[in-house]
Design a protein around this motif. Structure first.
Motif, short mmCIF file in Angstrom:
data_model
loop_
_atom_site.label_atom_id
_atom_site.label_comp_id
_atom_site.label_asym_id
_atom_site.label_seq_id
_atom_site.Cartn_x
_atom_site.Cartn_y
_atom_site.Cartn_z
N LYS A 291 0.74 -1.22 -0.08
CA LYS A 291 -0.11 0.08 0.14
C LYS A 291 0.88 1.39 0.01
CE LYS A 291 -3.81 -2.28 2.32
NZ LYS A 291 -4.92 -2.13 3.51
N THR A 292 2.19 1.05 0.22
CA THR A 292 3.19 2.32 0.31
C THR A 292 3.68 2.42 -1.05
OG1 THR A 292 5.13 1.10 0.75
CG2 THR A 292 3.49 1.92 2.72
N TRP A 293 3.39 1.62 -1.94
CA TRP A 293 4.06 1.83 -3.49
C TRP A 293 3.03 2.81 -4.19
CZ3 TRP A 293 5.82 -2.74 -6.65
CH2 TRP A 293 6.97 -3.60 -5.54
N PRO A 294 3.84 3.62 -5.05
CA PRO A 294 2.76 4.59 -5.85
C PRO A 294 1.56 3.80 -6.55
CG PRO A 294 5.22 4.80 -6.37
CD PRO A 294 5.06 3.72 -5.33
N ALA A 295 0.51 4.69 -6.24
CA ALA A 295 -0.94 4.09 -6.76
C ALA A 295 -1.13 3.81 -8.36
CB ALA A 295 -1.97 5.10 -6.59
N ASP A 296 -0.18 4.51 -9.13
CA ASP A 296 -0.20 4.41 -10.77
C ASP A 296 0.75 2.92 -10.73
OD1 ASP A 296 2.17 5.46 -9.79
OD2 ASP A 296 2.64 6.37 -11.86
N ILE A 297 1.80 2.83 -10.14
CA ILE A 297 2.50 1.43 -10.42
C ILE A 297 1.58 0.24 -9.92
CG2 ILE A 297 4.65 0.34 -9.54
CD1 ILE A 297 6.25 2.83 -9.30
N ARG A 298 1.14 0.26 -8.78
CA ARG A 298 0.33 -0.79 -8.29
C ARG A 298 -0.91 -1.02 -9.28
NH1 ARG A 298 -2.59 0.83 -3.23
NH2 ARG A 298 -1.77 3.12 -3.61
N GLU A 299 -1.70 0.10 -9.75
CA GLU A 299 -2.67 -0.51 -10.76
C GLU A 299 -2.16 -0.61 -12.23
OE1 GLU A 299 -6.32 -0.26 -12.51
OE2 GLU A 299 -5.61 -0.17 -10.62
N GLN A 300 -0.96 -0.27 -12.53
CA GLN A 300 -0.22 -0.83 -13.73
C GLN A 300 0.22 -2.37 -13.67
OE1 GLN A 300 3.13 1.13 -15.30
NE2 GLN A 300 3.49 -0.11 -17.02
N ALA A 301 0.51 -2.67 -12.44
CA ALA A 301 0.76 -4.26 -12.12
C ALA A 301 -0.40 -5.01 -12.08
CB ALA A 301 1.48 -4.09 -10.63
N ARG A 302 -1.43 -4.54 -11.46
CA ARG A 302 -2.70 -5.01 -11.46
C ARG A 302 -3.16 -5.41 -12.82
NH1 ARG A 302 -8.14 -4.38 -11.66
NH2 ARG A 302 -7.96 -2.14 -12.61
N LYS A 303 -3.11 -4.42 -13.57
CA LYS A 303 -3.61 -4.62 -15.04
C LYS A 303 -2.85 -5.58 -15.96
CE LYS A 303 -5.94 -0.03 -15.88
NZ LYS A 303 -5.79 1.25 -16.55
N ILE A 304 -1.67 -5.63 -15.55
CA ILE A 304 -0.76 -6.45 -16.40
C ILE A 304 -0.86 -7.91 -15.64
CG2 ILE A 304 1.80 -7.35 -16.51
CD1 ILE A 304 2.58 -4.36 -16.56
N ALA A 305 -1.07 -8.11 -14.49
CA ALA A 305 -1.35 -9.41 -14.01
C ALA A 305 -2.84 -10.03 -14.47
CB ALA A 305 -1.42 -9.49 -12.45
N PHE A 306 -3.64 -9.23 -14.46
CA PHE A 306 -5.26 -9.48 -15.12
C PHE A 306 -5.25 -9.92 -16.70
CE2 PHE A 306 -8.49 -7.66 -11.84
CZ PHE A 306 -7.64 -8.09 -10.77
N HIS A 307 -4.36 -9.02 -17.32
CA HIS A 307 -4.16 -9.32 -18.60
C HIS A 307 -3.41 -11.19 -18.87
CE1 HIS A 307 -3.02 -9.23 -22.93
NE2 HIS A 307 -1.59 -9.58 -22.61
N HIS A 308 -2.43 -11.09 -18.32
CA HIS A 308 -1.61 -12.57 -18.28
C HIS A 308 -2.64 -13.54 -17.57
CE1 HIS A 308 2.32 -11.70 -19.58
NE2 HIS A 308 2.46 -10.58 -18.75
N ALA A 309 -3.44 -13.28 -16.71
CA ALA A 309 -4.42 -14.43 -16.27
C ALA A 309 -5.39 -14.52 -17.45
CB ALA A 309 -5.11 -13.82 -15.01
N ALA A 310 -5.97 -13.52 -18.03
CA ALA A 310 -6.98 -14.09 -19.16
C ALA A 310 -6.45 -14.60 -20.25
CB ALA A 310 -7.37 -12.49 -19.71
N ARG A 311 -5.09 -14.14 -20.47
CA ARG A 311 -4.31 -14.88 -21.91
C ARG A 311 -4.14 -16.46 -21.15
NH1 ARG A 311 1.69 -13.95 -23.94
NH2 ARG A 311 1.39 -14.97 -25.95
#
Length: 331
Positions: free
Chosen positions: A13-33
């Motif tokens: 939670k101390t990581w910058p919000a934009d980095i956390r959001e980008q990591a989340r989107k990448i992880a979801f993209h890989h999960a769908a693929r």
């Protein structure tokens, strides 16, 4: 992988919000693929197994299911499949019937072929088709197909029959894979090191002894000890310490240790003479002089077996020229 490992840690939670959001989107993209790839892979493996062909899923595509909590956390750029020599022709026919097409070959003395899914609208991972567990002559016969399949484990999400290495074989193969890329001068990816960490961490006492015995018998203690020492620099667990301590105490002649030098040649004439093992010598010569005919025909894009004598001669002569060129001092 970073997202799945860190998202539940307080410091996340101390990581910058934009980095956390980008990591989340990448992880979801890989999960769908990953779900799409899993569906296609299960269908392909089922077709192969129903036809009496039992490929072994190698490296990340297997470890993603056997050792990662979320399959999509273990990214991979292709799917590596190991086939028995005698089943290659039938396997190629099934791959092509399922929409895969041949796209590349390894060098003239290589032992793998690449295929991609050419079905309309499909973006599945390409396939690397192997008939040896390593493309380096010194390492190619450390784990033969018959030895692997006899103790293979099941991945329920991918196939009904066993199709993956057991933990000991998988860790041996991961260490050899690490050594191969070290010899090639490649940068060692953190994923490969994390694979070794996960595989080692799950070994029980009996498997630890089996691993040490196998590494000793196959004369790769230095390779395994060096790979594990590299992992220990960034990840730690008691099993890694035990393995490294035991392997480091074993002193024997190990021809494969030359793979620990960066830019080590994948093939040297001395390799096939240095093992001291008659079956390895015989199989290595067979790989060089008489690889599977199905592989040769696909390698050259021919269908008529009458081409085989000429293709074998061309492959051997071209391979020796390639070998001599790479051995020149200015290279």
């Amino acid at each position: 992988m970073i997202y799945h490992l860190c998202k539940d840690v307080t410091a996340w939670k101390t990581w910058p919000a934009d980095i956390r959001e980008q990591a989340r989107k990448i992880a979801f993209h890989h999960a769908a693929r990953d779900l799409a790839v899993e569906t296609k892979t299960r269908h392909l493996l089922t077709r192969l197994q129903e036809s009496g062909i039992r490929p072994i899923v190698l490296k990340g595509s297997a470890i993603a299911y056997t050792h990662y909590r979320q399959h999509g956390a273990r990214t991979r750029g292709d799917i590596d499949l190991l086939f028995p020599r005698g089943k290659l022709a039938a396997a190629f026919r099934i791959l092509e019937a399922e929409g895969y097409e041949y796209i590349y070959r390894q060098g003239y003395l290589g032992q793998e072929l690449g295929f991609k899914d050419a079905s309309p609208g499909q973006k599945n991972l390409p396939l690397d088709i192997h008939w040896r567990s390593s493309s380096y002559v010194l390492l190619a016969h450390l784990l033969d197909y018959d030895e692997i399949i006899d103790s293979a484990v099941t991945i329920p999400e991918l196939a009904d029959l066993p199709c993956a290495m057991n933990q000991v074989h998988a860790l041996l193969h991961a260490c050899v894979h690490w050594a191969k890329h070290t010899a090639s001068g490649d940068s060692i990816r953190i994923l490969w090191m994390y694979d070794i960490y996960l595989l080692a961490r799950e070994l029980d006492d009996e498997e630890i002894q089996h691993f040490i015995h196998s590494a000793t018998r196959k004369k790769i203690c230095r390779i395994c000890a060096t790979a594990i020492a590299s992992v220990k620099q960034v990840l730690s667990c008691e099993t890694l310490d035990r393995l490294h301590d035991n392997l480091s105490k074993i002193h024997q002649h190990e021809p494969g240790a030359r793979m620990l030098a960066r830019r080590a040649a994948s093939f040297a004439i001395s390799d096939i003479l240095s093992s001291g093992n008659g079956s390895v010598l015989r199989n290595s010569l067979q790989d060089i002089l008489a690889p599977p005919s199905a592989y040769i025909l696909r390698f050259y894009g021919k269908k008529n077996p009458l081409w085989l004598p000429w293709l074998y001669m061309h492959r051997l002569s071209s391979g020796l020229i390639e070998y001599a060129r790479r051995r020149r001092p200015d290279r």
